[in-house]
Design an enzyme around this catalytic site. Structure first.
Site, PDB file in Angstrom:
ATOM      1  N   HIS A 209       1.179  -1.056   0.006  1.00  0.00           N
ATOM      2  CA  HIS A 209       0.082  -0.021   0.315  1.00  0.00           C
ATOM      3  C   HIS A 209       0.894   1.601   0.199  1.00  0.00           C
ATOM      4  CE1 HIS A 209      -3.808  -1.569   0.226  1.00  0.00           C
ATOM      5  NE2 HIS A 209      -3.195  -2.529   0.895  1.00  0.00           N
ATOM      6  N   ASP A 288      -5.159 -13.516   0.370  1.00  0.00           N
ATOM      7  CA  ASP A 288      -5.985 -12.115   0.756  1.00  0.00           C
ATOM      8  C   ASP A 288      -7.242 -12.297   0.387  1.00  0.00           C
ATOM      9  OD1 ASP A 288      -5.772  -9.090   1.286  1.00  0.00           O
ATOM     10  OD2 ASP A 288      -5.295  -8.934  -0.503  1.00  0.00           O
ATOM     11  N   GLY A 323     -10.008  -7.429  -1.125  1.00  0.00           N
ATOM     12  CA  GLY A 323      -9.888  -8.518  -1.181  1.00  0.00           C
ATOM     13  C   GLY A 323      -9.745  -9.706  -1.205  1.00  0.00           C
TER      14      GLY A 323
HETATM   15 ZN   LIG Z   1      -4.318  -4.987   0.856  1.00  0.00          ZN
END
Ligand SMILES: [Zn+2]
Length: 394
Positions: A209, A288, A323
């Site tokens: 990120h 994820d 996700g």
């Molecule tokens: Zn992430």
């Protein structure tokens, strides 16, 4: 102690391939393995015959938020039992429970709940082969709040925070020392100090990120960062004059990276580019996955916000990917469809993630003394059976 003997057409340890092999499991550990002519089968053992099947180590997922309708941040026994049971059915036997950005106090409560659950299960009664398989939570991954606003994905902007050793220490304390991975955007103020602090405490610092340029990413690696989350996603894009974080990761063999191989987050050829550049020793399959994993389409929570899942694709109200609903069995099949060998695909989901989080020798491999975490795969790479620390396959 109960002994189980597993007979398989093929065993992938995953570094070695044994045909017509036998694995002897005593209690929760592997007591021996080898070709059937070399192993003496103990009397009174339970036999499990996996004719025509391949047995591989259980998958290790270092980035997963939830499954079975629950999010790890709920922190309750009910939620975590449901998540770990559902994941085991897909071959995941170890996971690093992953938080999303939320207010500090809320995150602390979640961490306390997860830690309580993990500690209670460490001293669980002796597992029996007929027990239900359940994945083990082997640590916590803090995904946020120290992330870039520009590359936050669906992480709520109001809860993002500047890197702070004090806040990190609060989290580590609430998690009872179980924080194994910390995702951070290294370009944020004070990030380098926090990276060095975390690395010194044996926390795997992951870049993610992030809008970091090449020099910022290099500085973070110098400070101790060794991993990165969901390669390409929520990262400054690569350009030949501005290679950025992508260029820094691709060119450093010490740095591992996750890729979400659902073929939605990253296109197949981009995964091939990643593997072409980094080879097969530093790219890990991670899901994820969120609460919707293993569930029907609908509305689910991710941390404390809502996500809509349509045709298995999870998005927030702005239409950003939130996700996945990927499981690692499917990730293995997906990368094999891109030309990755069975051995390499299995390594990416087992021994490589286990090594990254310091569990070499215990998780992610079939070896004497390792935990009896096993997956039985059909020739189509479907999960036909799972054993978690000696439970299952009875
Ligand atoms: Zn992430």
């Amino acid at each position: 102690m109960q002994t189980t003997v597993i007979h398989a057409s093929r065993i992938l340890t995953p570094e070695e391939e044994i045909s017509d092999g036998i694995i002897v499991v005593e209690g929760s550990r592997i007591a021996g393995l080898g070709h059937r002519d070399t192993i003496s089968v103990p009397a009174g053992a339970i036999d499990y015959v996996a004719a025509g099947m391949t047995v591989v180590p259980g998958f290790v997922d270092v980035h997963i938020h939830g499954a079975g309708g629950h999010d790890v941040m709920e922190g309750s026994t009910r939620a975590l039992d449901r998540i770990t049971s559902l994941l085991a059915r897909h071959g995941t036997t170890s996971l690093v429970a992953t938080t999303v950005t939320a207010p500090v106090e809320e995150t602390r409560r979640s961490l306390e709940g997860i830690a309580r659950y993990v500690r209670a299960h460490e001293n669980a009664d002796e597992v029996r082969p007929e027990s239900r398989p359940q994945a083990e939570i082997v640590g916590i991954h803090l995904e946020g709040p120290f992330l870039s606003k520009a590359r936050r994905g669906v992480h709520p902007p109001e809860a993002l925070a500047r890197p702070s050793i004090e806040t990190l220490d609060k989290f580590v304390e609430a998690a009872d020392g179980l924080v194994r991975i910390l995702t951070v955007a290294p370009e944020l103020p004070d990030a380098m100090k926090m990276i060095a602090h975390a690395a010194a405490r044996k926390i795997v610092v992951a870049l993610g990120h992030t809008d970091a340029d090449y020099d910022q990413a290099r500085a973070a690696i110098e400070a101790g960062a060794r991993h990165s989350v969901h390669f390409y996603n929520a990262m400054r894009a690569f350009s030949h004059r501005d290679p950025g974080i992508v260029g820094a990761i691709l060119t450093d063999p010490e740095v591992t990276t996750e890729v979400i191989a659902d073929l939605v987050h990253v296109a197949g050829p981009a995964i091939q580019v990643l593997l072409g550049a980094k080879g097969f020793d530093t790219v890990l399959l991670a899901s994820d996955g969120i609460a919707a994993t293993g569930m029907a389409d609908g509305r689910y929570r991710l941390g404390n916000f809502e996500v809509t899942v349509k045709e298995g694709i999870a998005q927030n109200s702005e239409g950003k990917l939130a996700g996945s609903t990927l499981t690692l069995d499917r990730a293995v099949r997906n990368v094999m469809a891109l030309g990755v060998s069975l051995k390499d695909a299995v390594r990416m989901a087992t021994i490589l993630p286990a090594r990254r989080i310091g569990l070499a020798g215990k998780k992610g491999l079939i070896a004497e003394g390792a935990d009896a975490d096993l997956v039985v795969l059909t020739p189509e790479m479907r999960v036909a059976g799972v054993m978690t620390r000696g439970a299952g396959l009875a």
